[in-house]
Design a protein around this motif. Structure first.
Motif, PDB file in Angstrom:
ATOM      1  N   THR A 166      12.111  -8.977  18.301  1.00 41.48           N
ATOM      2  CA  THR A 166      11.480  -9.005  19.589  1.00 41.48           C
ATOM      3  C   THR A 166      10.511  -7.945  19.901  1.00 41.48           C
ATOM      4  O   THR A 166       9.964  -7.848  20.805  1.00 41.48           O
ATOM      5  N   ASP A 167      10.306  -6.762  19.217  1.00 40.35           N
ATOM      6  CA  ASP A 167       9.359  -5.921  18.972  1.00 40.35           C
ATOM      7  C   ASP A 167       8.248  -6.001  18.423  1.00 40.35           C
ATOM      8  O   ASP A 167       7.119  -5.714  18.438  1.00 40.35           O
ATOM      9  N   GLY A 168       8.155  -7.485  17.783  1.00 39.78           N
ATOM     10  CA  GLY A 168       7.062  -7.685  16.988  1.00 39.78           C
ATOM     11  C   GLY A 168       7.024  -7.371  15.618  1.00 39.78           C
ATOM     12  O   GLY A 168       5.832  -7.280  14.955  1.00 39.78           O
ATOM     13  N   ARG A 169       8.007  -6.818  15.238  1.00 38.51           N
ATOM     14  CA  ARG A 169       8.232  -6.108  13.751  1.00 38.51           C
ATOM     15  C   ARG A 169       8.686  -6.716  12.758  1.00 38.51           C
ATOM     16  O   ARG A 169       9.803  -7.869  13.394  1.00 38.51           O
ATOM     17  N   LEU A 170       8.577  -6.795  11.572  1.00 42.97           N
ATOM     18  CA  LEU A 170       9.211  -7.618  10.650  1.00 42.97           C
ATOM     19  C   LEU A 170      10.752  -7.285  10.605  1.00 42.97           C
ATOM     20  O   LEU A 170      10.989  -5.815  10.729  1.00 42.97           O
ATOM     21  N   GLN A 171      11.623  -8.285  10.318  1.00 37.19           N
ATOM     22  CA  GLN A 171      13.224  -7.602  10.409  1.00 37.19           C
ATOM     23  C   GLN A 171      13.437  -7.365   9.171  1.00 37.19           C
ATOM     24  O   GLN A 171      13.318  -8.165   8.184  1.00 37.19           O
ATOM     25  N   LEU A 172      14.022  -6.040   9.202  1.00 33.99           N
ATOM     26  CA  LEU A 172      14.670  -5.515   7.910  1.00 33.99           C
ATOM     27  C   LEU A 172      15.973  -6.426   7.775  1.00 33.99           C
ATOM     28  O   LEU A 172      17.038  -6.472   8.454  1.00 33.99           O
ATOM     29  N   VAL A 173      16.278  -7.094   6.660  1.00 37.39           N
ATOM     30  CA  VAL A 173      17.263  -7.940   6.252  1.00 37.39           C
ATOM     31  C   VAL A 173      18.448  -7.069   5.351  1.00 37.39           C
ATOM     32  O   VAL A 173      19.551  -7.173   5.679  1.00 37.39           O
ATOM     33  N   ALA A 174      17.940  -6.363   4.474  1.00 39.16           N
ATOM     34  CA  ALA A 174      18.670  -5.707   3.408  1.00 39.16           C
ATOM     35  C   ALA A 174      18.065  -4.523   2.918  1.00 39.16           C
ATOM     36  O   ALA A 174      16.923  -4.430   2.525  1.00 39.16           O
ATOM     37  N   THR A 175      18.797  -3.530   2.471  1.00 40.78           N
ATOM     38  CA  THR A 175      18.334  -2.285   1.697  1.00 40.78           C
ATOM     39  C   THR A 175      19.403  -1.880   0.504  1.00 40.78           C
ATOM     40  O   THR A 175      20.522  -2.265   0.697  1.00 40.78           O
ATOM     41  N   HIS A 176      18.811  -1.218  -0.431  1.00 41.56           N
ATOM     42  CA  HIS A 176      19.495  -0.707  -1.641  1.00 41.56           C
ATOM     43  C   HIS A 176      18.964   0.478  -2.101  1.00 41.56           C
ATOM     44  O   HIS A 176      17.581   0.387  -2.233  1.00 41.56           O
ATOM     45  N   LYS A 177      19.700   1.455  -2.508  1.00 35.98           N
ATOM     46  CA  LYS A 177      19.215   2.773  -3.242  1.00 35.98           C
ATOM     47  C   LYS A 177      19.801   2.824  -4.519  1.00 35.98           C
ATOM     48  O   LYS A 177      20.823   2.422  -4.753  1.00 35.98           O
ATOM     49  N   GLY A 178      18.787   3.451  -5.607  1.00 42.77           N
ATOM     50  CA  GLY A 178      19.304   3.570  -6.998  1.00 42.77           C
ATOM     51  C   GLY A 178      18.364   2.946  -8.026  1.00 42.77           C
ATOM     52  O   GLY A 178      17.333   3.331  -8.173  1.00 42.77           O
ATOM     53  N   GLY A 179      18.916   1.929  -8.518  1.00 40.56           N
ATOM     54  CA  GLY A 179      18.111   1.370  -9.689  1.00 40.56           C
ATOM     55  C   GLY A 179      17.930  -0.090  -9.468  1.00 40.56           C
ATOM     56  O   GLY A 179      17.291  -0.648  -8.491  1.00 40.56           O
ATOM     57  N   ASP A 180      18.582  -0.958 -10.464  1.00 38.91           N
ATOM     58  CA  ASP A 180      18.434  -2.479 -10.300  1.00 38.91           C
ATOM     59  C   ASP A 180      19.049  -2.934  -8.937  1.00 38.91           C
ATOM     60  O   ASP A 180      20.051  -1.976  -8.475  1.00 38.91           O
ATOM     61  N   ALA A 181      18.860  -4.073  -8.255  1.00 38.22           N
ATOM     62  CA  ALA A 181      19.462  -4.657  -7.096  1.00 38.22           C
ATOM     63  C   ALA A 181      19.772  -5.770  -6.959  1.00 38.22           C
ATOM     64  O   ALA A 181      19.070  -6.595  -7.699  1.00 38.22           O
ATOM     65  N   GLU A 182      20.673  -6.240  -6.363  1.00 44.70           N
ATOM     66  CA  GLU A 182      21.332  -7.602  -6.296  1.00 44.70           C
ATOM     67  C   GLU A 182      21.316  -7.864  -4.884  1.00 44.70           C
ATOM     68  O   GLU A 182      22.009  -7.161  -3.950  1.00 44.70           O
ATOM     69  N   PHE A 183      20.791  -9.096  -4.333  1.00 47.18           N
ATOM     70  CA  PHE A 183      20.895  -9.466  -3.183  1.00 47.18           C
ATOM     71  C   PHE A 183      21.176 -10.970  -2.895  1.00 47.18           C
ATOM     72  O   PHE A 183      20.835 -11.845  -3.960  1.00 47.18           O
ATOM     73  N   ARG A 184      22.088 -11.244  -2.001  1.00 55.86           N
ATOM     74  CA  ARG A 184      22.275 -12.781  -1.504  1.00 55.86           C
ATOM     75  C   ARG A 184      21.454 -12.985  -0.093  1.00 55.86           C
ATOM     76  O   ARG A 184      21.840 -12.332   0.818  1.00 55.86           O
ATOM     77  N   LEU A 185      20.471 -13.938  -0.025  1.00 54.59           N
ATOM     78  CA  LEU A 185      19.781 -14.354   0.832  1.00 54.59           C
ATOM     79  C   LEU A 185      19.917 -15.742   1.230  1.00 54.59           C
ATOM     80  O   LEU A 185      19.853 -16.377   0.534  1.00 54.59           O
ATOM     81  N   GLU A 186      19.722 -16.015   2.557  1.00 56.13           N
ATOM     82  CA  GLU A 186      19.638 -17.412   3.101  1.00 56.13           C
ATOM     83  C   GLU A 186      18.229 -17.863   2.591  1.00 56.13           C
ATOM     84  O   GLU A 186      17.256 -17.213   2.581  1.00 56.13           O
TER      85      GLU A 186
END
Length: 318
Positions: A85-105
Motif C-alpha cells: 500500500t505504500d508503493g514499496r516492494l513487499q519483503l517476503v523472506a529474510t535469512h542471515k548467515g551463509g547459504d539460504a533455503e526458501f519456499r516461495l509461491e
C-alpha cells in the motif's frame, strides 16, 4: 651474428597473457550444480509457509567466480515484485548467515544479497520446481589505517574514514556509502573505485584519496596525515597557571576563523601550518602566532604580561 627472424604474427601463441579486464564478464547469477537434487537438509526461511504448491529455492554466494562460497556474514532478502500500500516492494523472506533455503509461491521475485556494504540484486521466476542459484558478488574489501610523519601510527586518537562513490548527483554531492569507520576496520564493498575522506580530529585535518577495490582482494588504505594536537593556554607568565573563562579563536594566516572554543585548556587537532591564537579574557584581547608541525603535539601559551607582549612585538618587527 645475423639478425633474428621476425616473429610470424599468424603463428599460435603459447601461454598467452590474459588481461582480466578484457575477459568476458562472469555471470553474476548462475545455476549451482549440487550433488543431490536438493542439498539443504534444514529450513532456514522466515515468514514463509511451506506447502506442496510452492517452489523451493536454494541460494549460495561467493566473492568472485573462482572463490569458495561464503558461509557467514550474508544477508538474504526476498522481495515480491508486487508493491504494498505504500508503493514499496513487499519483503517476503529474510535469512542471515551463509547459504539460504526458501519456499516461495510461484511468481516473480527479487533476490537482494548483502555482504557488508557489497550487494547484488537479481530477478528470478519461481515455479513449483526446485532451483539452486549462485550469486557472484564481484566484491572485495578495504582495511583502513592512518599514520603521521615517519610512519607513526595514529592509535587511540580521533581518526575516522568516510567512503563515498565517485559519481556526483545533481546537487554536486557524492553518494555516502559508509561513515565514521575507525582505523583497523575492514569494509566489504563491491569491486569499484571509491572516494575516501579521512578526518583527524574535528577541525581541518582532512585528507582525501581515491581507493580501488579489486574483486576477492583486501586493499589496505593507509592515509598520511600532516597534523598535530594543540592545547591552548592563556597565562600571566611562561609556565604559569591557565586562566579560566577565556574565549578562543584560531585564525588562518588570511584571518579566517578556523575554530572557536571557550575554556582554560581547549585542545584541537590542526593541519600543519601557521596560525594565530586570539584569546579574550576580562575585556582584553591577546594574540599569539604559532606553527603546527606534523606529529608534534604540544601546548601553546598565550602570555598576558606586558614585557612578554613587547618582546613578541619586537621579534615580529625585526
Amino acid at each position: 651474428m645475423p639478425p633474428a627472424k621476425k616473429p610470424d604474427p599468424n603463428a599460435p601463441v603459447e601461454n598467452p597473457i590474459i588481461n582480466l579486464l578484457d575477459r568476458e564478464p562472469e555471470p553474476l547469477f548462475s545455476d549451482v550444480l549440487l550433488p543431490s537434487p536438493y542439498a539443504p537438509t534444514r529450513s532456514s526461511a522466515t515468514d514463509v509457509a511451506s506447502g506442496l504448491q510452492e517452489g523451493a529455492l536454494y541460494l549460495m554466494a561467493k566473492l568472485t567466480a573462482d572463490a569458495k562460497p561464503l558461509y557467514d556474514g550474508l544477508i538474504w532478502r526476498i522481495y515480491s515484485e508486487t508493491t504494498n500500500t505504500d508503493g514499496r516492494l513487499q519483503l517476503v523472506a529474510t535469512h542471515k548467515g551463509g547459504d539460504a533455503e526458501f519456499r516461495l509461491e510461484p511468481g516473480s521475485y527479487l533476490i537482494h544479497t548483502a555482504y557488508g556494504y557489497a550487494q547484488s540484486t537479481n530477478r528470478i521466476m519461481i515455479g513449483k520446481e526446485v532451483q539452486s542459484k549462485m550469486v557472484t558478488l564481484n566484491a572485495g574489501g578495504i582495511k583502513f589505517g592512518a599514520t603521521l610523519k615517519d610512519g607513526q601510527t595514529i592509535d587511540g586518537k580521533p581518526v575516522s574514514f568516510d567512503v563515498y562513490g565517485l559519481e556526483f548527483d545533481e546537487r554536486g554531492e557524492r553518494d555516502l556509502i559508509v561513515s565514521n569507520v575507525t582505523p583497523g576496520s575492514i569494509v566489504r564493498l563491491n569491486a569499484d573505485t571509491y572516494h575516501v575522506v579521512s578526518r583527524y580530529g574535528d577541525v581541518n585535518a582532512v585528507v582525501r584519496a581515491d581507493v580501488q577495490v579489486l574483486p576477492g582482494k583486501l586493499t589496505e588504505a593507509t592515509i598520511f596525515h600532516k597534523a598535530a594536537g594543540i592545547t591552548l593556554k592563556l597565562v600571566n607568565e611562561r609556565g604559569g597557571e591557565a586562566i579560566a573563562n577565556t574565549t578562543w579563536s584560531v585564525l588562518s594566516p588570511g584571518g579566517d576563523v578556523v575554530v572557536e572554543a571557550t575554556g582554560a585548556f581547549p585542545d584541537f587537532v590542526l593541519a600543519a601550518g601557521e596560525y594565530e591564537a586570539l584569546a579574550r579574557n576580562n575585556g582584553r584581547t591577546y594574540l599569539h602566532t604559532f606553527e603546527v608541525t606534523p606529529g608534534e603535539d604540544r601546548e601553546v601559551e598565550v602570555v598576558t604580561s606586558v614585557s612578554e607582549l613587547s618582546s613578541q612585538q619586537a621579534t615580529i618587527n625585526n
